[in-house]
Design a protein around this motif. Structure first.
Motif, PDB file in Angstrom:
ATOM      1  N   GLY A 359      25.633  40.241  34.313  1.00  0.00           N
ATOM      2  CA  GLY A 359      26.437  41.107  35.165  1.00  0.00           C
ATOM      3  C   GLY A 359      27.788  41.446  34.569  1.00  0.00           C
ATOM      4  N   GLU A 360      28.249  40.626  33.659  1.00  0.00           N
ATOM      5  CA  GLU A 360      29.520  40.904  32.988  1.00  0.00           C
ATOM      6  C   GLU A 360      29.413  42.180  32.145  1.00  0.00           C
ATOM      7  N   ARG A 361      28.238  42.422  31.576  1.00  0.00           N
ATOM      8  CA  ARG A 361      28.019  43.651  30.804  1.00  0.00           C
ATOM      9  C   ARG A 361      28.064  44.872  31.724  1.00  0.00           C
ATOM     10  N   THR A 362      27.423  44.746  32.887  1.00  0.00           N
ATOM     11  CA  THR A 362      27.427  45.869  33.825  1.00  0.00           C
ATOM     12  C   THR A 362      28.848  46.162  34.285  1.00  0.00           C
ATOM     13  N   ALA A 363      29.598  45.119  34.558  1.00  0.00           N
ATOM     14  CA  ALA A 363      30.991  45.294  34.981  1.00  0.00           C
ATOM     15  C   ALA A 363      31.819  45.958  33.875  1.00  0.00           C
ATOM     16  N   ALA A 364      31.562  45.569  32.628  1.00  0.00           N
ATOM     17  CA  ALA A 364      32.306  46.179  31.512  1.00  0.00           C
ATOM     18  C   ALA A 364      31.982  47.664  31.392  1.00  0.00           C
ATOM     19  N   GLY A 365      30.697  48.011  31.577  1.00  0.00           N
ATOM     20  CA  GLY A 365      30.315  49.429  31.525  1.00  0.00           C
ATOM     21  C   GLY A 365      30.983  50.218  32.635  1.00  0.00           C
ATOM     22  N   PHE A 366      31.066  49.608  33.826  1.00  0.00           N
ATOM     23  CA  PHE A 366      31.720  50.302  34.941  1.00  0.00           C
ATOM     24  C   PHE A 366      33.200  50.535  34.633  1.00  0.00           C
ATOM     25  N   GLU A 367      33.869  49.509  34.196  1.00  0.00           N
ATOM     26  CA  GLU A 367      35.314  49.634  33.962  1.00  0.00           C
ATOM     27  C   GLU A 367      35.616  50.654  32.856  1.00  0.00           C
ATOM     28  N   ALA A 368      34.790  50.661  31.820  1.00  0.00           N
ATOM     29  CA  ALA A 368      35.033  51.614  30.728  1.00  0.00           C
ATOM     30  C   ALA A 368      34.937  53.055  31.237  1.00  0.00           C
ATOM     31  N   ALA A 369      33.889  53.351  31.997  1.00  0.00           N
ATOM     32  CA  ALA A 369      33.705  54.719  32.491  1.00  0.00           C
ATOM     33  C   ALA A 369      34.699  55.054  33.603  1.00  0.00           C
ATOM     34  N   TRP A 370      35.037  54.054  34.407  1.00  0.00           N
ATOM     35  CA  TRP A 370      35.964  54.252  35.538  1.00  0.00           C
ATOM     36  C   TRP A 370      37.364  54.560  35.033  1.00  0.00           C
ATOM     37  N   GLN A 371      37.808  53.802  34.061  1.00  0.00           N
ATOM     38  CA  GLN A 371      39.169  53.974  33.550  1.00  0.00           C
ATOM     39  C   GLN A 371      39.284  55.135  32.562  1.00  0.00           C
ATOM     40  N   GLU A 372      38.152  55.591  32.061  1.00  0.00           N
ATOM     41  CA  GLU A 372      38.174  56.731  31.140  1.00  0.00           C
ATOM     42  C   GLU A 372      38.747  57.984  31.810  1.00  0.00           C
ATOM     43  N   VAL A 373      38.583  58.085  33.117  1.00  0.00           N
ATOM     44  CA  VAL A 373      39.111  59.251  33.840  1.00  0.00           C
ATOM     45  C   VAL A 373      40.421  58.914  34.547  1.00  0.00           C
ATOM     46  N   GLY A 374      41.025  57.805  34.174  1.00  0.00           N
ATOM     47  CA  GLY A 374      42.335  57.483  34.705  1.00  0.00           C
ATOM     48  C   GLY A 374      42.352  56.691  35.992  1.00  0.00           C
ATOM     49  N   ARG A 375      41.195  56.201  36.446  1.00  0.00           N
ATOM     50  CA  ARG A 375      41.185  55.378  37.663  1.00  0.00           C
ATOM     51  C   ARG A 375      41.740  53.986  37.344  1.00  0.00           C
ATOM     52  N   PRO A 376      42.414  53.356  38.322  1.00  0.00           N
ATOM     53  CA  PRO A 376      42.964  52.015  38.078  1.00  0.00           C
ATOM     54  C   PRO A 376      41.857  50.969  37.942  1.00  0.00           C
ATOM     55  N   ALA A 377      42.158  49.912  37.237  1.00  0.00           N
ATOM     56  CA  ALA A 377      41.161  48.851  37.044  1.00  0.00           C
ATOM     57  C   ALA A 377      40.728  48.299  38.392  1.00  0.00           C
ATOM     58  N   PRO A 378      39.419  48.123  38.629  1.00  0.00           N
ATOM     59  CA  PRO A 378      38.966  47.580  39.913  1.00  0.00           C
ATOM     60  C   PRO A 378      39.279  46.092  40.034  1.00  0.00           C
ATOM     61  N   GLU A 379      39.326  45.613  41.258  1.00  0.00           N
ATOM     62  CA  GLU A 379      39.502  44.171  41.476  1.00  0.00           C
ATOM     63  C   GLU A 379      38.237  43.440  41.046  1.00  0.00           C
ATOM     64  N   ARG A 380      38.426  42.238  40.521  1.00  0.00           N
ATOM     65  CA  ARG A 380      37.274  41.450  40.052  1.00  0.00           C
ATOM     66  C   ARG A 380      37.191  40.146  40.834  1.00  0.00           C
ATOM     67  N   VAL A 381      35.989  39.781  41.216  1.00  0.00           N
ATOM     68  CA  VAL A 381      35.702  38.450  41.758  1.00  0.00           C
ATOM     69  C   VAL A 381      34.695  37.821  40.801  1.00  0.00           C
ATOM     70  N   ILE A 382      35.158  36.843  40.025  1.00  0.00           N
ATOM     71  CA  ILE A 382      34.306  36.249  38.987  1.00  0.00           C
ATOM     72  C   ILE A 382      33.854  34.870  39.460  1.00  0.00           C
ATOM     73  N   LEU A 383      32.553  34.716  39.578  1.00  0.00           N
ATOM     74  CA  LEU A 383      31.983  33.467  40.104  1.00  0.00           C
ATOM     75  C   LEU A 383      31.688  32.492  38.974  1.00  0.00           C
ATOM     76  N   GLY A 384      31.674  31.221  39.325  1.00  0.00           N
ATOM     77  CA  GLY A 384      31.242  30.195  38.391  1.00  0.00           C
ATOM     78  C   GLY A 384      29.732  30.224  38.240  1.00  0.00           C
ATOM     79  N   ALA A 385      29.239  29.448  37.264  1.00  0.00           N
ATOM     80  CA  ALA A 385      27.814  29.506  36.944  1.00  0.00           C
ATOM     81  C   ALA A 385      26.936  29.143  38.142  1.00  0.00           C
ATOM     82  N   ALA A 386      27.344  28.138  38.937  1.00  0.00           N
ATOM     83  CA  ALA A 386      26.504  27.691  40.067  1.00  0.00           C
ATOM     84  C   ALA A 386      27.118  28.064  41.406  1.00  0.00           C
ATOM     85  N   GLU A 387      28.147  28.849  41.416  1.00  0.00           N
ATOM     86  CA  GLU A 387      28.839  29.194  42.667  1.00  0.00           C
ATOM     87  C   GLU A 387      28.035  30.212  43.463  1.00  0.00           C
ATOM     88  N   PRO A 388      27.781  29.958  44.744  1.00  0.00           N
ATOM     89  CA  PRO A 388      27.028  30.932  45.547  1.00  0.00           C
ATOM     90  C   PRO A 388      27.849  32.203  45.782  1.00  0.00           C
TER      91      PRO A 388
END
Length: 570
Positions: A359-388
């Motif tokens: 999912g980190e790859r998908t998030a990176a693809g989103f941020e690259a395309a999102w910020q390419e048009v000048g949108r601000p960086a989205p908020e991130r909630v990053i979970l631990g490996a076993a975190e629900p």
């Protein structure tokens, strides 16, 4: 007039320089031949001198231009085997062809007698014996052609070709490179066989491995069944087809098995390649990131066609690996394009994913395309490996100002956590999930949250695959291959068609760059690929599928996918 006078002065100076070039080998003595060829490659491909300055050139007789805008590779291509654009034919500039006569036809039967072979044209019927298009270049005449547009026969070259203003040393570098460019057939090919390999790493599920190998091996067997017919054509076919017929090669396919840590893969790949070099890699599967194999191919200049990975290396400059798509990264890009198109600039977006997971790859693809048009960086909630995931989603929903868009880049096991949306009060929240990360299995999503859910879906919808999938199924059935994985087998079936076309276009020019240039120019493929709406490349493009659908879930068992957008391209 002043500009013309200056240019005339420059060209006269260069003409004098060219005339004395043959006597001035000294400029190259300070560097090795390998380094000189590398500098020449910079000039040829990038239009940049070893000093870092751009090459200067003149077009249409008196218009100075930056050579980076008119590089040699733009028309003569990386292979040096030329191109055709409209009515302009760009001839070959590879080492093998520059320094031998250019005959007006290359289609003749090679004489068996050694004496006659020296002058192969003598085997032609008299009516086909015509003068050469040009004599072999020498280094001096080639330098004149590059700088003055002077053809060895005395005529002037087409004015669309820039005249490059190179000094003695830089011209020497360029000529040194041209001498080596496509001057010998690539490794992995001999008089009878074109060798390929496929890479499979430890940890790949056996069923998927078998699904890929069964199709690749059937493709090789199909091709090699033509050998008797093609051999007869090469021996007894018409003389004007001899070049085409003599280019037939049998295929062989090795399996390069990799084990251990990915850091050790390059050494294992090098050992395989040195023991038995191959012309190209076909398909391939890795339990993890494809980057180590990608980088190996880039270093060794080995083409790699369509590895089966959702974790490709994302690059705009690398050349030797051609992918079906950007995988998980591409779904993030498509999600950004969708929201940019359908939502206002003030929309609040939160991405939820696990660090180090896909999912980190998908998030990176989103941020690259999102910020390419000048949108601000989205908020991130990053979970631990076993975190629900459900508690994190609940916390977002309990905010006084909750986000309008939640991008839930998590896998199949976390989809049940979306159930917290069903009981949430307040303003609606739309959630985007990844079809690729979910493995196309949405059975865990509670039906009550379907209206709030959108899905990125990077394939042709199952309901639309119809006849294309049937063609693959029939091909497998004829060859007695069980239908183990329709997606894998359809992709390898497609690879077989592209491979046959690209090898055929090479004729006897077995150069790796030329092989890839042929694939670059392939037309849009819609009928031969069952799992994508269309695949295509353009010059330098390395990801054939360039988009994604946004879909919704509808009633069915399993839940049906209903299109919520057209094909969104990046």
């Amino acid at each position: 007039m002043k500009r013309i006078a200056i240019l005339v002065g420059v060209l006269l100076a260069i003409a004098t320089q060219v005339a004395s070039w043959a006597d001035e080998a000294a400029p190259l003595r300070s560097v090795t031949a390998e380094m000189a060829a590398r500098y020449g490659e910079m000039i040829y491909r990038q239009g940049v001198l070893p000093s870092g300055e751009p090459v200067m050139a003149v077009v249409q007789e008196d218009i100075p231009v930056d050579g980076r805008m008119f590089t040699c590779v733009h028309c003569h291509q990386r292979s040096g085997l030329g191109s055709l654009e409209g009515t302009v034919i760009t001839p070959r500039t590879n080492g093998l062809d520059l320094f031998r006569p250019w005959r007006r036809t290359g289609a003749w039967r090679q004489p068996e007698d050694e004496a006659a072979r020296v002058s192969g044209r003598q085997a032609l019927p008299p009516q086909y014996r015509v003068a050469d298009h040009r004599p072999a270049y020498t280094l001096e005449t080639l330098a004149e052609a590059i700088e003055l547009g002077a053809h060895p026969t005395g005529r002037e070259l087409n004015p669309v070709m820039p005249r490059y203003l190179l000094g003695q040393r830089d011209m020497g570098y360029l000529l040194e490179y041209l001498k080596t460019l496509s001057s010998e057939p690539a490794p992995g090919v001999d008089d009878t066989t074109l060798r390929f390999a496929t890479v499979v790493t430890e940890g790949v599920p056996p069923a998927e491995r078998e699904a890929m190998l069964a199709v690749l091996q059937a493709l090789v067997a199909d091709h090699n069944r033509q050998s008797r017919h093609q051999g007869e054509l090469a021996d007894k076919g018409p003389f004007f087809m001899s070049e085409h017929n003599a280019s037939f090669r049998l295929y062989s396919l090795d399996v390069w098995e990799l084990s251990g840590e990915p850091a050790t893969w390059p050494q294992q790949l090098a050992a395989y390649d040195e023991a038995r070099p191959v012309f190209a890699l076909l398909g391939g599967m890795a339990a993890g990131d494809w980057a180590p194999i990608h980088e190996f191919c880039e270093r060794r200049r080995i083409p790699c066609l369509f590895p089966l990975t959702e974790r490709p290396k994302i690059t705009k400059t690398d050349w030797y690996t051609l992918y079906f798509s950007k995988g998980f990264y591409q779904e993030g890009e498509a999600a950004a394009r969708h929201l940019i198109r359908d939502q206002g600039e003030g929309v609040q977006v939160v991405q939820i994913y696990r660090q180090g997971a896909d999912g980190e790859r998908t998030a990176a693809g989103f941020e690259a395309a999102w910020q390419e048009v000048g949108r601000p960086a989205p908020e991130r909630v990053i979970l631990g490996a076993a975190e629900p995931a459900a508690p994190a989603l609940e916390r977002l929903l309990s905010r006084q100002e909750r986000p309008q868009q939640v991008l839930y880049w998590l896998g199949r096991d976390d989809l049940a956590g979306l159930g917290v949306l069903a009981g949430a009060a307040g303003s609606p929240v739309q959630v985007l999930v990844s079809g690729g990360l979910a493995g196309e299995d949405f059975s865990a999503v509670p039906p009550a949250v379907w209206p709030a859910l959108l899905i990125t879906y990077p394939y042709e919808l199952p309901a639309d695959r119809g006849r294309k999938a049937m063609a693959v199924a029939n091909w497998l059935k004829v060859r007695k291959i069980p239908p183990m994985s329709p997606v894998i087998q359809a992709r390898m079936y497609f690879l077989g068609g592209i491979l046959a076309e690209a090898v055929g276009c090479m004729r006897s020019d077995f150069y790796r760059d030329y092989f890839l240039e042929g694939i670059d120019m392939m037309v849009d493929q819609t009928a031969t690929i069952a799992v994508y709406p269309r695949l295509s490349f353009g010059p330098g493009q390395r990801y054939a599928s360039k988009g994604c659908y946004i879909v919704r879930l509808a009633a069915g068992s399993p839940p049906q996918l209903v299109r919520a957008s057209d094909w969104i391209t990046y």
